[in-house]
Motif scaffolding. Structure first.
Motif, PDB file in Angstrom:
ATOM      1  N   MET A   1       0.852  -1.176   0.000  1.00 16.07           N
ATOM      2  CA  MET A   1       0.000   0.000   0.000  1.00 16.07           C
ATOM      3  C   MET A   1       0.904   1.247   0.000  1.00 16.07           C
ATOM      4  O   MET A   1       1.944   1.245   0.636  1.00 16.07           O
ATOM      5  N   VAL A   2       0.475   2.249  -0.735  1.00 12.00           N
ATOM      6  CA  VAL A   2       1.243   3.502  -0.773  1.00 12.00           C
ATOM      7  C   VAL A   2       0.276   4.659  -0.521  1.00 12.00           C
ATOM      8  O   VAL A   2      -0.799   4.699  -1.128  1.00 12.00           O
ATOM      9  N   THR A   3       0.643   5.585   0.385  1.00 16.40           N
ATOM     10  CA  THR A   3      -0.149   6.820   0.504  1.00 16.40           C
ATOM     11  C   THR A   3       0.633   7.928  -0.180  1.00 16.40           C
ATOM     12  O   THR A   3       1.863   7.950  -0.137  1.00 16.40           O
ATOM     13  N   THR A   4      -0.087   8.847  -0.812  1.00 21.09           N
ATOM     14  CA  THR A   4       0.625   9.918  -1.521  1.00 21.09           C
ATOM     15  C   THR A   4      -0.202  11.200  -1.603  1.00 21.09           C
ATOM     16  O   THR A   4      -1.392  11.204  -1.323  1.00 21.09           O
ATOM     17  N   GLY A   5       0.474  12.261  -2.026  1.00 19.13           N
ATOM     18  CA  GLY A   5      -0.200  13.542  -2.267  1.00 19.13           C
ATOM     19  C   GLY A   5      -0.406  14.351  -1.005  1.00 19.13           C
ATOM     20  O   GLY A   5      -0.009  13.941   0.091  1.00 19.13           O
ATOM     21  N   PRO A   6      -1.044  15.504  -1.179  1.00 19.75           N
ATOM     22  CA  PRO A   6      -1.371  16.338  -0.010  1.00 19.75           C
ATOM     23  C   PRO A   6      -2.731  15.909   0.534  1.00 19.75           C
ATOM     24  O   PRO A   6      -3.363  15.000  -0.019  1.00 19.75           O
ATOM     25  N   THR A   7      -3.181  16.514   1.605  1.00 11.60           N
ATOM     26  CA  THR A   7      -4.601  16.404   1.962  1.00 11.60           C
ATOM     27  C   THR A   7      -5.156  17.823   1.971  1.00 11.60           C
ATOM     28  O   THR A   7      -4.407  18.790   2.139  1.00 11.60           O
ATOM     29  N   LEU A  42      -3.020   2.232  -3.983  1.00 12.76           N
ATOM     30  CA  LEU A  42      -2.454   3.587  -3.939  1.00 12.76           C
ATOM     31  C   LEU A  42      -3.519   4.545  -3.419  1.00 12.76           C
ATOM     32  O   LEU A  42      -4.516   4.797  -4.093  1.00 12.76           O
ATOM     33  N   ILE A  43      -3.318   5.039  -2.205  1.00 12.59           N
ATOM     34  CA  ILE A  43      -4.290   5.964  -1.603  1.00 12.59           C
ATOM     35  C   ILE A  43      -3.759   7.372  -1.811  1.00 12.59           C
ATOM     36  O   ILE A  43      -2.721   7.748  -1.260  1.00 12.59           O
ATOM     37  N   SER A  44      -4.467   8.133  -2.656  1.00 11.00           N
ATOM     38  CA  SER A  44      -3.933   9.429  -3.070  1.00 11.00           C
ATOM     39  C   SER A  44      -4.825  10.588  -2.661  1.00 11.00           C
ATOM     40  O   SER A  44      -6.030  10.590  -2.926  1.00 11.00           O
ATOM     41  N   GLY A  45      -4.205  11.607  -2.063  1.00  8.75           N
ATOM     42  CA  GLY A  45      -4.874  12.888  -1.861  1.00  8.75           C
ATOM     43  C   GLY A  45      -4.943  13.586  -3.215  1.00  8.75           C
ATOM     44  O   GLY A  45      -4.442  13.054  -4.211  1.00  8.75           O
ATOM     45  N   PRO A  46      -5.549  14.782  -3.292  1.00  6.57           N
ATOM     46  CA  PRO A  46      -5.714  15.476  -4.571  1.00  6.57           C
ATOM     47  C   PRO A  46      -4.374  15.684  -5.293  1.00  6.57           C
ATOM     48  O   PRO A  46      -3.479  16.327  -4.768  1.00  6.57           O
ATOM     49  N   GLU A  66     -10.233  11.128   5.673  1.00 12.72           N
ATOM     50  CA  GLU A  66     -10.531  10.118   4.642  1.00 12.72           C
ATOM     51  C   GLU A  66      -9.311   9.237   4.380  1.00 12.72           C
ATOM     52  O   GLU A  66      -9.439   8.029   4.182  1.00 12.72           O
ATOM     53  N   MET A  67      -8.115   9.852   4.365  1.00 10.26           N
ATOM     54  CA  MET A  67      -6.899   9.063   4.113  1.00 10.26           C
ATOM     55  C   MET A  67      -6.670   8.079   5.265  1.00 10.26           C
ATOM     56  O   MET A  67      -6.303   6.925   5.037  1.00 10.26           O
ATOM     57  N   TYR A  68      -6.915   8.532   6.481  1.00 12.33           N
ATOM     58  CA  TYR A  68      -6.775   7.658   7.653  1.00 12.33           C
ATOM     59  C   TYR A  68      -7.721   6.464   7.525  1.00 12.33           C
ATOM     60  O   TYR A  68      -7.314   5.308   7.684  1.00 12.33           O
ATOM     61  N   GLU A  69      -9.005   6.759   7.217  1.00 11.77           N
ATOM     62  CA  GLU A  69      -9.996   5.674   7.156  1.00 11.77           C
ATOM     63  C   GLU A  69      -9.658   4.667   6.050  1.00 11.77           C
ATOM     64  O   GLU A  69      -9.722   3.454   6.259  1.00 11.77           O
ATOM     65  N   ALA A  81       3.313  -0.963   3.943  1.00 11.09           N
ATOM     66  CA  ALA A  81       2.862   0.335   3.464  1.00 11.09           C
ATOM     67  C   ALA A  81       4.024   1.309   3.374  1.00 11.09           C
ATOM     68  O   ALA A  81       4.949   1.272   4.196  1.00 11.09           O
ATOM     69  N   VAL A  82       3.979   2.147   2.338  1.00 15.61           N
ATOM     70  CA  VAL A  82       4.962   3.207   2.159  1.00 15.61           C
ATOM     71  C   VAL A  82       4.205   4.529   2.278  1.00 15.61           C
ATOM     72  O   VAL A  82       3.340   4.834   1.464  1.00 15.61           O
ATOM     73  N   MET A  83       4.529   5.287   3.321  1.00 13.16           N
ATOM     74  CA  MET A  83       3.751   6.482   3.652  1.00 13.16           C
ATOM     75  C   MET A  83       4.429   7.728   3.085  1.00 13.16           C
ATOM     76  O   MET A  83       5.251   8.354   3.752  1.00 13.16           O
ATOM     77  N   THR A  84       4.106   8.064   1.846  1.00 10.69           N
ATOM     78  CA  THR A  84       4.738   9.244   1.253  1.00 10.69           C
ATOM     79  C   THR A  84       3.845  10.485   1.351  1.00 10.69           C
ATOM     80  O   THR A  84       4.277  11.572   1.007  1.00 10.69           O
ATOM     81  N   ALA A  85       2.595  10.317   1.780  1.00 11.54           N
ATOM     82  CA  ALA A  85       1.658  11.446   1.765  1.00 11.54           C
ATOM     83  C   ALA A  85       2.098  12.568   2.708  1.00 11.54           C
ATOM     84  O   ALA A  85       2.680  12.316   3.765  1.00 11.54           O
ATOM     85  N   ALA A  86       1.808  13.791   2.288  1.00 17.00           N
ATOM     86  CA  ALA A  86       2.020  14.966   3.141  1.00 17.00           C
ATOM     87  C   ALA A  86       0.681  15.262   3.814  1.00 17.00           C
ATOM     88  O   ALA A  86      -0.115  16.067   3.333  1.00 17.00           O
ATOM     89  N   VAL A  87       0.437  14.536   4.893  1.00 10.89           N
ATOM     90  CA  VAL A  87      -0.861  14.609   5.579  1.00 10.89           C
ATOM     91  C   VAL A  87      -0.910  15.881   6.430  1.00 10.89           C
ATOM     92  O   VAL A  87       0.061  16.191   7.128  1.00 10.89           O
ATOM     93  N   ALA A  88      -2.030  16.590   6.374  1.00 11.57           N
ATOM     94  CA  ALA A  88      -2.172  17.779   7.225  1.00 11.57           C
ATOM     95  C   ALA A  88      -2.085  17.361   8.680  1.00 11.57           C
ATOM     96  O   ALA A  88      -2.671  16.351   9.081  1.00 11.57           O
ATOM     97  N   ASP A  89      -1.337  18.124   9.468  1.00  2.70           N
ATOM     98  CA  ASP A  89      -1.229  17.795  10.889  1.00  2.70           C
ATOM     99  C   ASP A  89      -2.379  18.386  11.690  1.00  2.70           C
ATOM    100  O   ASP A  89      -2.644  17.954  12.812  1.00  2.70           O
ATOM    101  N   PHE A  90      -3.061  19.399  11.094  1.00 10.03           N
ATOM    102  CA  PHE A  90      -4.196  20.043  11.772  1.00 10.03           C
ATOM    103  C   PHE A  90      -5.328  20.251  10.772  1.00 10.03           C
ATOM    104  O   PHE A  90      -5.085  20.435   9.584  1.00 10.03           O
TER     105      PHE A  90
END
Ligand code: CTP
Length: 210
Positions: A1-7, A42-46, A66-69, A81-90
């Motif tokens: 699994m890979v997460t990517t993109g911004p949120t 591949l779980i992608s933000g916009p 949504e990315m968490y869920e 999983a490879v966590m490349t996403a730039a997840v918002a911290d707030f």
């Protein structure tokens, strides 16, 4: 699994808080893994990135929630999983249902912390699953990256420093250092992101033991 993109974190129906992540690194890693024969979620933000590799199942999400869920749902069916996403911290505590009107006084948005997806997966991962995180640092880079590796229970962390010219957000190149939970460290040169992705996938294959 890979997460990517911004949120994107919603302020009102037309505005959000986001970041400059393009998603390039994660798409490139997903394609490299798929080329190695993996079935990739591949779980992608916009992101404007595209892929039509038959081994990649792309799931689009918008917010950190949504990315968490999606990540919690799909992780148990993956080898890692490879966590490349730039997840918002707030995220805004109270997003507004109608567009906020222009005003003459200051406007304050109260933010509340989001879930740390990588750390949550670190808590539920089995012995057979591997977990790879990224660290984007501006100071005390190596020390901070190693702290994140431990804190989030990762097997491997990829450090990219914003102090290296040509590395990080919105560049086609990146310069990374990889640390493993067993204390190994490897430094790589500045390279196109597609080649950095290959280096990272090679390291995952070298270090995984399932
Ligand atoms: N990450 C995540 N969920 C979050 C925040 C970060 O999954 N809510 C993941 C990122 O995808 C990355 C790793 O955690 O793989 C480290 O992200 P980074 O932004 O460097 O670290 P933070 O934990 O957010 O710490 P800080 O921003 O305070 O340095």
């Amino acid at each position: 699994m890979v997460t990517t993109g911004p949120t994107y974190e919603k302020i009102d129906p037309v505005r959000f808080i986001g970041n400059f992540s393009s998603g390039k690194m994660g798409f490139s890693i997903a394609e490299n893994l798929a080329e190695e024969g993996a079935q990739v979620t591949l779980i992608s933000g916009p992101s404007a990135c595209q892929t039509n590799h038959p081994n990649i199942n792309r799931i689009d999400v918008i917010s950190a929630k949504e990315m968490y869920e999606a990540s919690i749902e799909h992780f148990p069916n993956n080898d890692g999983a490879v966590m490349t996403a730039a997840v918002a911290d707030f995220t805004p505590l109270n997003p507004v249902d109608s567009k906020v009107k222009r005003g003459k006084s200051n406007y304050t948005i109260e933010l509340t912390p989001t879930q740390d997806i990588a750390a949550s997966l670190g808590q539920i991962k089995t012995e057979k699953q591997f977990l790879v995180g990224f660290a984007l640092e501006t100071n005390d880079e190596e020390q901070n990256a190693q702290l994140k590796l431990k804190k989030k229970n990762l097997d491997l962390i990829v450090l990219n420093s914003l102090n290296d010219s040509g590395a990080g957000f919105q560049h086609d190149t990146n310069k990374v250092t990889i640390f493993t939970s067993e204390g190994r460290m490897k430094k790589f040169d500045l390279k196109p992101k597609s080649q950095v992705a290959k280096d990272i996938v090679d390291e995952i294959i070298l270090n995984q033991n399932y």
